[in-house]
Every structure is written in structure tokens, then in C-alpha cells.
Design a protein around this motif. Structure first.
Motif, PDB file in Angstrom:
ATOM      1  N   VAL A  42       0.839  -1.208   0.000  1.00  0.00           N
ATOM      2  CA  VAL A  42       0.000   0.000   0.000  1.00  0.00           C
ATOM      3  C   VAL A  42       0.872   1.254   0.000  1.00  0.00           C
ATOM      4  N   ASP A  43       1.937   1.273   0.808  1.00  0.00           N
ATOM      5  CA  ASP A  43       2.855   2.423   0.824  1.00  0.00           C
ATOM      6  C   ASP A  43       3.450   2.669  -0.556  1.00  0.00           C
ATOM      7  N   ARG A  46       0.767   4.154  -2.870  1.00  0.00           N
ATOM      8  CA  ARG A  46       0.464   5.537  -2.480  1.00  0.00           C
ATOM      9  C   ARG A  46       1.604   6.496  -2.805  1.00  0.00           C
ATOM     10  N   SER A  47       2.835   6.002  -2.851  1.00  0.00           N
ATOM     11  CA  SER A  47       3.996   6.861  -3.100  1.00  0.00           C
ATOM     12  C   SER A  47       4.115   7.268  -4.562  1.00  0.00           C
TER      13      SER A  47
END
Length: 143
Positions: A42-43, A46-47
Motif C-alpha cells: 500500500v505504501d 500511495r507513493s
């Protein structure tokens, strides 16, 4: 010597994290550490998916999913589908190693994580003898 790159570690064991941080610093690698497999994916999404790793290291028993499900989940993110995934283990569980290889893991590093072991894997990635295999990650065992 291995060129500078990004390394991901999915593990919650403090000794493994400490070893990886020390080695990453020595080798000039950027290290990202997550205790949970879903958090890291997820990180990354999102990045803006700005920097895929050269290598993903994962505990033999991820905290929030099975190893097979974790490997499958990586194949759903196109930028990660061909990144080699290497397991970290301090035991010889041949069944787990065979199954994980069948679903697309590139191999295993026996703990403790040492400079020689990590450099060997990174050099093999650069030479093309260790690769991520997104096609194998599509194998399903569930009925």
C-alpha cells in the motif's frame, strides 16, 4: 561491489532488521522495512510507485498473510511483478521452500543475514541468474 539500489525487507524480528540495516548501510543500499506485507505494498502504491526495489526479502512467516498469498499479492502490482523475492529462514523447511519456489520466489537466504550472503544474491540479480518470475506467481493451490 554491487551498485547502489533499493532493498525491501518484510520482517518483524528485531535481530533480522538490525542485521539488514547494518548491511544496507555498508553496501550503500536504501532499505525500507515493514512488519506487515500489506502495509509495504500500500505504501508503494500511495507513493506514486516511484522506486521499485532491486530485491524483496521476506520472513518465512509474514505477520499478516501466508507466504504464498504475499507472493501472489506482489504479482498484482505491475512494477513489482518481476522483482526477485527471497525468503529469510533459520530452519530447513523443504516443503515450504519447494512450494514457495513453485509460486515464484527466487530463493532463500539462511539466517543470520550476512554481507557475503546478501552480496551474492545481489550480484546474481545483476548477472541475471536470479530473476523475479511473475508467470510462476500465477499458480494457485486453492480449489
Amino acid at each position: 561491489m554491487v551498485e547502489s539500489s533499493c532493498l525491501w525487507l518484510f520482517d518483524s524480528r528485531s535481530s533480522v532488521i538490525a542485521d539488514a540495516e547494518h548491511l544496507a548501510g555498508d553496501l550503500g543500499l536504501e532499505l525500507k522495512v515493514w512488519g506487515s506485507s500489506s502495509e509495504g505494498i500500500v505504501d508503494f502504491i500511495r507513493s506514486g510507485r516511484d522506486r521499485a526495489p532491486q530485491l524483496i526479502l521476506v520472513s518465512e512467516v509474514p505477520a499478516d498473510s501466508s507466504l504464498v498469498d504475499f507472493v501472489y499479492s506482489l504479482s498484482t502490482v505491475p512494477e513489482l511483478a518481476t522483482v526477485p523475492i527471497v525468503g529469510l529462514s533459520d530452519e530447513n523447511n523443504w516443503n515450504l521452500r519447494d512450494v514457495s519456489n513453485y509460486v515464484g520466489m527466487a530463493g532463500w537466504i539462511r539466517l543470520p543475514l550476512t554481507r557475503t550472503r546478501l552480496e551474492t544474491v545481489l550480484e546474481r540479480i545483476q548477472s541475471g541468474t536470479i530473476r523475479g518470475d511473475s508467470e510462476r506467481r500465477r499458480v494457485r493451490f486453492d480449489v
